[in-house]
Design an enzyme around this catalytic site. Sequence first.
Site, PDB file in Angstrom:
ATOM      1  N   HIS A   1      40.266  43.795  40.519  1.00 61.90           N
ATOM      2  CA  HIS A   1      38.898  43.300  40.734  1.00 61.90           C
ATOM      3  C   HIS A   1      37.963  44.304  41.385  1.00 61.90           C
ATOM      4  CE1 HIS A   1      40.421  42.866  44.795  1.00 61.90           C
ATOM      5  NE2 HIS A   1      39.185  42.659  45.209  1.00 61.90           N
TER       6      HIS A   1
HETATM    7  C1  UD1 Z   1      35.120  40.624  48.050  1.00 62.91           C
HETATM    8  C2  UD1 Z   1      35.291  41.757  49.059  1.00 62.91           C
HETATM    9  C3  UD1 Z   1      36.558  42.548  48.705  1.00 62.91           C
HETATM   10  C4  UD1 Z   1      37.760  41.647  48.582  1.00 62.91           C
HETATM   11  C5  UD1 Z   1      37.466  40.520  47.613  1.00 62.91           C
HETATM   12  C6  UD1 Z   1      38.618  39.553  47.535  1.00 62.91           C
HETATM   13  C7  UD1 Z   1      33.173  42.679  49.901  1.00 62.91           C
HETATM   14  C8  UD1 Z   1      32.288  43.843  49.862  1.00 62.91           C
HETATM   15  N1  UD1 Z   1      34.187  42.696  49.023  1.00 62.91           N
HETATM   16  O1  UD1 Z   1      34.932  41.211  46.772  1.00 62.91           O
HETATM   17  O2  UD1 Z   1      36.781  43.486  49.742  1.00 62.91           O
HETATM   18  O3  UD1 Z   1      38.856  42.400  48.115  1.00 62.91           O
HETATM   19  O4  UD1 Z   1      36.281  39.818  48.061  1.00 62.91           O
HETATM   20  O5  UD1 Z   1      38.423  38.596  46.552  1.00 62.91           O
HETATM   21  O6  UD1 Z   1      33.000  41.796  50.698  1.00 62.91           O
HETATM   22  N2  UD1 Z   1      32.386  35.228  42.431  1.00 62.91           N
HETATM   23  C9  UD1 Z   1      32.565  33.981  41.884  1.00 62.91           C
HETATM   24  N3  UD1 Z   1      33.029  32.970  42.693  1.00 62.91           N
HETATM   25  C10 UD1 Z   1      33.303  33.156  44.006  1.00 62.91           C
HETATM   26  C11 UD1 Z   1      33.107  34.435  44.552  1.00 62.91           C
HETATM   27  C12 UD1 Z   1      32.664  35.457  43.769  1.00 62.91           C
HETATM   28  O7  UD1 Z   1      32.323  33.753  40.701  1.00 62.91           O
HETATM   29  O8  UD1 Z   1      33.728  32.193  44.681  1.00 62.91           O
HETATM   30  C13 UD1 Z   1      31.932  36.328  41.559  1.00 62.91           C
HETATM   31  C14 UD1 Z   1      30.447  36.485  41.514  1.00 62.91           C
HETATM   32  O9  UD1 Z   1      30.099  36.905  40.245  1.00 62.91           O
HETATM   33  C15 UD1 Z   1      30.200  37.629  42.476  1.00 62.91           C
HETATM   34  C16 UD1 Z   1      31.431  38.470  42.283  1.00 62.91           C
HETATM   35  O10 UD1 Z   1      32.472  37.548  42.027  1.00 62.91           O
HETATM   36  O11 UD1 Z   1      29.013  38.300  42.240  1.00 62.91           O
HETATM   37  C17 UD1 Z   1      31.782  39.335  43.461  1.00 62.91           C
HETATM   38  O12 UD1 Z   1      31.932  38.532  44.645  1.00 62.91           O
HETATM   39  P1  UD1 Z   1      31.700  39.231  46.082  1.00 62.91           P
HETATM   40  O13 UD1 Z   1      31.972  38.271  47.167  1.00 62.91           O
HETATM   41  O14 UD1 Z   1      30.384  39.935  46.095  1.00 62.91           O
HETATM   42  O15 UD1 Z   1      32.762  40.377  46.098  1.00 62.91           O
HETATM   43  P2  UD1 Z   1      34.279  40.405  45.599  1.00 62.91           P
HETATM   44  O16 UD1 Z   1      34.351  41.282  44.420  1.00 62.91           O
HETATM   45  O17 UD1 Z   1      34.840  39.028  45.524  1.00 62.91           O
END
Ligand code: UD1
Length: 367
Positions: free
Chosen positions: A205
Site C-alpha cells: 500500500h
Molecule cells: C496510513 C499511514 C501509513 C500506514 C497506513 C496503514 C500516513 C501518512 N500514512 O496510510 O503510515 O502504513 O495508514 O494503513 O499517515 N482510505 C479508505 N478508507 C479508509 C482509509 C483510507 O478508502 O478507511 C483510502 C482513501 O482513498 C485515502 C487512502 O486510502 O485517500 C489513503 O489513506 P491515508 O490515511 O491518507 O493513508 P494510508 O495510505 O492509509
Amino acid sequence: MNRSVVHIVGARPNFMKAAPVISAMAARGMDQQLIHTGQHYDPAMSDVFFRELGLPEPDRNLGIGSGSHAVQTAGIMLALEPVFAELTPSLVVVYGDVNSTTAASLVAAKMGIPIAHVEAGLRSFDDTMPEEINRKITDLLSELLFVTAPEGLENLRAVGAPESKIHFVGNPMIDTLLANLERFDPAGPRTSLDLDGAYAVATIHRPTNVDSRAAAQRTVKMLDGMARVIDVVLPLHPRGQRSLAEAGLRANERLRIIEPLGYLDFMSLVRGATVVVTDSGGIQEETTVLRIPCLTVRRNTERPITINHGTNRLIEPEDVAEAVASIVAGDWSAPSEPPPLWDGHAGERIADVIVRWLGEVAVTRSH
Ligand code: UD1
C-alpha cells in the site's frame, strides 16, 4: 490542570499499539480518554479492530477522513485544538508515525501539553516517506520517548534527546500479538479462501509501490510472478485498489484478491503462510515474532531489528518471485529468540513510567 491522559489514534496500525497501553493504564485506575481522529474510517480499517482488541469506544471521533497530507493534518489539528482546550490533559499519548500522530503532537506542543510518543526513535533515514517526517517531528516534540527496539535508543541519542526522556519499554504491538496468539487459527482463512497447500500473503500500500503508474505496473508484475510460484492471498488496502487495477491487476486461481481483513483474520492468515511479502512497517515485526519469512518490498526499513534479529529481508519487486521460490524450497532459517523486551509486557512498562511521571509532575507543580 487535571491528571487525565488523552490517547490519540487514527489509522489502522495505531490500534494494536494503543490497546495494551490503555488496558494497562485502566488496570492502574488512571483517568484516560481516547480520541479517534477518523483518519481511517472504513469499518474494515477501524471498527473491527476496536471490537477485536477490546478497545473502549472512543470518547470523541473527529471524523477527519482522507485528504492530501496538508488537508488531513490541518483538519486533525483544527479539530483537536478545542478538544484539548476543553479537556486540559496532563499528557497526550501518540502512537507510531501516521499523520494523526504528528497533527496531535503539533497541537499539544503549541498548547504546552506534554506528549508521550509510543514507538519513538525509529528511523528509515528516507525523508521521501511521509512517516519519516512524522517520526522526526513527533520525537522532537515529545517529553516521554517510549522506544521499542535498541536502535531507537541510538537514533534518539544521535539527535541529542536527553536520557531522562528516553524509556526502552519493548513493543506494545507485540503485546497485542502475544495476547491474541491462541486466536490466530489458519484453518479459518484456509477454509474460507479454499487454500489447500502452501500459500503466500502479500500486502502492498505504500505510495512508492502503488501511486504512480510505473510503480503500480512493477507491483502487478511482482504479484503475477509470485502467483506462478505459490498461491497468493492479497488483502488489498483501499489506497492501491484503483491504481493497481488500472495497471492490470486481476485475480486468478493462484492470486486471490480480497478486502482488507480485521486483526484476527489477518493474523490467522499470516500465521499459516509460508512467506509474507509486504511494504508495511508493523508486519515486519509481527512476522519476526511468528518466525515467518518476510520479504519487504522497500529500499530501507525503520525497523532494522527485523533484519538483524528476525526473519526480514529488503527486496526489489523484480527479485521477489525467485526469493519466494527459494523460501518454498526450504532455504531459510528462523532466529531462536525474539528481540529484547518483545515479551508481551510493554504496555505495562509504559503505564508504569506514565504513572511515575505524572506523580513527579504533580510534586513539582505543588512546590
Ligand atoms: C496510513 C499511514 C501509513 C500506514 C497506513 C496503514 C500516513 C501518512 N500514512 O496510510 O503510515 O502504513 O495508514 O494503513 O499517515 N482510505 C479508505 N478508507 C479508509 C482509509 C483510507 O478508502 O478507511 C483510502 C482513501 O482513498 C485515502 C487512502 O486510502 O485517500 C489513503 O489513506 P491515508 O490515511 O491518507 O493513508 P494510508 O495510505 O492509509
